[in-house]
Design an enzyme around this catalytic site. Sequence first.
Site, mmCIF file in Angstrom:
data_model
loop_
_atom_site.group_PDB
_atom_site.id
_atom_site.type_symbol
_atom_site.label_atom_id
_atom_site.label_comp_id
_atom_site.label_asym_id
_atom_site.label_seq_id
_atom_site.Cartn_x
_atom_site.Cartn_y
_atom_site.Cartn_z
ATOM 1 N N HIS A 174 0.819 -1.339 -0.017
ATOM 2 C CA HIS A 174 -0.072 -0.017 -0.086
ATOM 3 C C HIS A 174 0.854 1.192 0.045
ATOM 4 O O HIS A 174 1.366 1.624 1.034
ATOM 5 C CB HIS A 174 -0.741 0.219 1.315
ATOM 6 C CG HIS A 174 -2.104 1.191 1.228
ATOM 7 N ND1 HIS A 174 -3.158 0.896 1.884
ATOM 8 C CD2 HIS A 174 -1.802 2.230 0.969
ATOM 9 C CE1 HIS A 174 -3.929 1.825 1.912
ATOM 10 N NE2 HIS A 174 -3.306 2.917 1.273
ATOM 11 N N PHE A 230 2.325 6.782 -5.128
ATOM 12 C CA PHE A 230 3.494 7.395 -5.828
ATOM 13 C C PHE A 230 2.955 8.730 -6.596
ATOM 14 O O PHE A 230 3.922 9.539 -7.245
ATOM 15 C CB PHE A 230 4.206 6.537 -6.799
ATOM 16 C CG PHE A 230 5.278 5.566 -6.256
ATOM 17 C CD1 PHE A 230 5.641 5.730 -4.815
ATOM 18 C CD2 PHE A 230 6.096 4.875 -7.126
ATOM 19 C CE1 PHE A 230 6.267 4.586 -4.200
ATOM 20 C CE2 PHE A 230 6.984 3.901 -6.266
ATOM 21 C CZ PHE A 230 7.210 4.092 -4.923
ATOM 22 N N ASN A 274 -5.243 6.440 -6.605
ATOM 23 C CA ASN A 274 -5.879 8.017 -6.497
ATOM 24 C C ASN A 274 -4.957 9.044 -6.968
ATOM 25 O O ASN A 274 -4.687 10.002 -6.422
ATOM 26 C CB ASN A 274 -6.263 8.286 -5.072
ATOM 27 C CG ASN A 274 -5.208 8.133 -4.043
ATOM 28 O OD1 ASN A 274 -4.123 7.637 -4.438
ATOM 29 N ND2 ASN A 274 -5.196 8.552 -2.690
ATOM 30 N N ASP A 332 -8.710 3.384 -2.573
ATOM 31 C CA ASP A 332 -8.043 3.978 -1.457
ATOM 32 C C ASP A 332 -8.024 5.344 -1.398
ATOM 33 O O ASP A 332 -8.032 6.131 -2.407
ATOM 34 C CB ASP A 332 -6.583 3.662 -1.297
ATOM 35 C CG ASP A 332 -6.071 3.870 -0.028
ATOM 36 O OD1 ASP A 332 -6.469 3.539 1.041
ATOM 37 O OD2 ASP A 332 -4.931 4.426 -0.016
ATOM 38 N N HIS A 354 -5.035 -0.352 6.298
ATOM 39 C CA HIS A 354 -4.737 0.351 7.422
ATOM 40 C C HIS A 354 -6.018 0.328 8.537
ATOM 41 O O HIS A 354 -6.478 1.344 9.028
ATOM 42 C CB HIS A 354 -4.562 1.715 7.056
ATOM 43 C CG HIS A 354 -5.487 2.553 5.907
ATOM 44 N ND1 HIS A 354 -6.582 2.368 6.175
ATOM 45 C CD2 HIS A 354 -5.028 3.032 4.697
ATOM 46 C CE1 HIS A 354 -7.228 2.989 4.901
ATOM 47 N NE2 HIS A 354 -6.183 3.484 3.976
ATOM 48 N N ASP A 381 1.432 2.773 3.673
ATOM 49 C CA ASP A 381 0.550 3.914 3.121
ATOM 50 C C ASP A 381 1.157 5.157 3.134
ATOM 51 O O ASP A 381 0.748 6.135 3.357
ATOM 52 C CB ASP A 381 -0.883 3.986 4.244
ATOM 53 C CG ASP A 381 -1.970 5.026 3.624
ATOM 54 O OD1 ASP A 381 -1.835 5.201 2.482
ATOM 55 O OD2 ASP A 381 -2.667 5.262 4.623
HETATM 56 O O1 DOR Z 1 -3.533 9.636 5.042
HETATM 57 C C1 DOR Z 1 -3.900 9.111 4.030
HETATM 58 N N1 DOR Z 1 -3.352 9.730 2.828
HETATM 59 N N2 DOR Z 1 -4.643 8.189 3.693
HETATM 60 C C2 DOR Z 1 -5.237 7.735 2.840
HETATM 61 O O2 DOR Z 1 -6.061 6.716 2.716
HETATM 62 C C3 DOR Z 1 -4.834 8.247 1.422
HETATM 63 C C4 DOR Z 1 -3.586 8.988 1.511
HETATM 64 C C5 DOR Z 1 -3.224 9.830 0.447
HETATM 65 O O3 DOR Z 1 -3.259 9.649 -0.684
HETATM 66 O O4 DOR Z 1 -2.807 10.929 0.838
#
Ligand code: DOR
Length: 391
Positions: free
Chosen positions: A51, A54, A85, A143, A207, A276
């Site tokens: 997870h 980038f 995302n 996510d 997470h 993450d």
């Molecule tokens: O803290 C986070 N940042 N949790 C997430 O699920 C997404 C991630 C992000 O893409 O910044």
Amino acid sequence: MKFQNVHIIDDTLDALANLVVENGLIQEIEILDGRPDPAQPVLLPAFTDLHAHFRDPGFTYKEDVVSGSRAAVRGGYTAVNLMPNTLPVVSSVAQAREVEDRIAALNIIHANQVVSMTLNEQGQDCSHLRSIPAGTIPFVSDDGKGVNRDDVMEEIFNICKEKDFLIMAHEEDARYSPQDLRMAENAMTFRDLKLCEKTGGSIHFCHVSTIEAITAIAEAKAKGLRVSCEVCPHHIYFNAEQANYYRVAPPFRKDEDIEALIKGMQDGTVDAISTDHAPHTPEDKANGANGISGIETAFALCYTKLVRGGHLTLNQLVKLMSTTPSAMMRLNKGAFKVGMKADFVKVDLNEPYIIRAEEFASRGKNTPFEGQQVWGNVLETIREGQTVYQA
Ligand code: DOR
């Protein structure tokens, strides 16, 4: 290539050994008599991150495939699973392959790019999954967001069951997010366990951070549901107060949550530790962006808290950071076995060091761990027999 007299530790082994590597694979493992010298560095199977973000394409001012890959190997990782995302959101196999190909061309790490489970992560439409041939992608995920519509989520379970895609779920019911982030995680986790049971599908919880969620996941596993889950280093290292309420989703929690997550690691409820890794600029953080640039501090935080803290053995930690996530990504790595890829990480377990974000290879310097003293410095990362990082 030979590795002579090295102290190897994986999910089961802890021994002195000679290794022979050819064509990027482990050809021979000779276990030697005698005890390893505790002053020497140890060699572990390189880590696999289920997870990471980038940010490429679209948010490359936060991170791109080059800085992300360099950050990964600096953290001891040779394989990453990238969340969709980005901008645009990765909602097709063609887009995923494009990112994977650019990373493969760099020859630093292996990457799988996850495809979103709703079109553009909008939570409304999952019909794009129907056109993806069965078995061609390992994971789907939205996510960063939960899928609030129950009907859409049920359809995702059904499609993924038929196609053998694993759902990686960000559990956050947006109806509760503004006032209660614990309720937000718990409510959606409970719903998805019900949908998992109803559809006979499978799900991986991203997470996991609350005692209620990890307890429900343990019960579901005991009932035989096809569920797996991951926990992040930051959630077990600091409680909310210690983290000074640093913004991350899900948020830092309480001591009782941390204890439950650690118990889950000890008893097998937790399958993997994922970073993450979520790089952001200082401006974006100041504007409320959630996330921690975590791929370069993951091992040291876990080693310090979990192994030095007496909660896990190093064998158990290797299983969580390398063996199991590698198997989940269907990679031929993650242990010292003849025929497996020679992906190794050499770490020093003796000298403490201070976390300094300015030293990160990641473009994201966002960390609540600045100035922390930790153990477990990554000295060298080796991928298929080649050094890809050296401290
Ligand atoms: O803290 C986070 N940042 N949790 C997430 O699920 C997404 C991630 C992000 O893409 O910044």
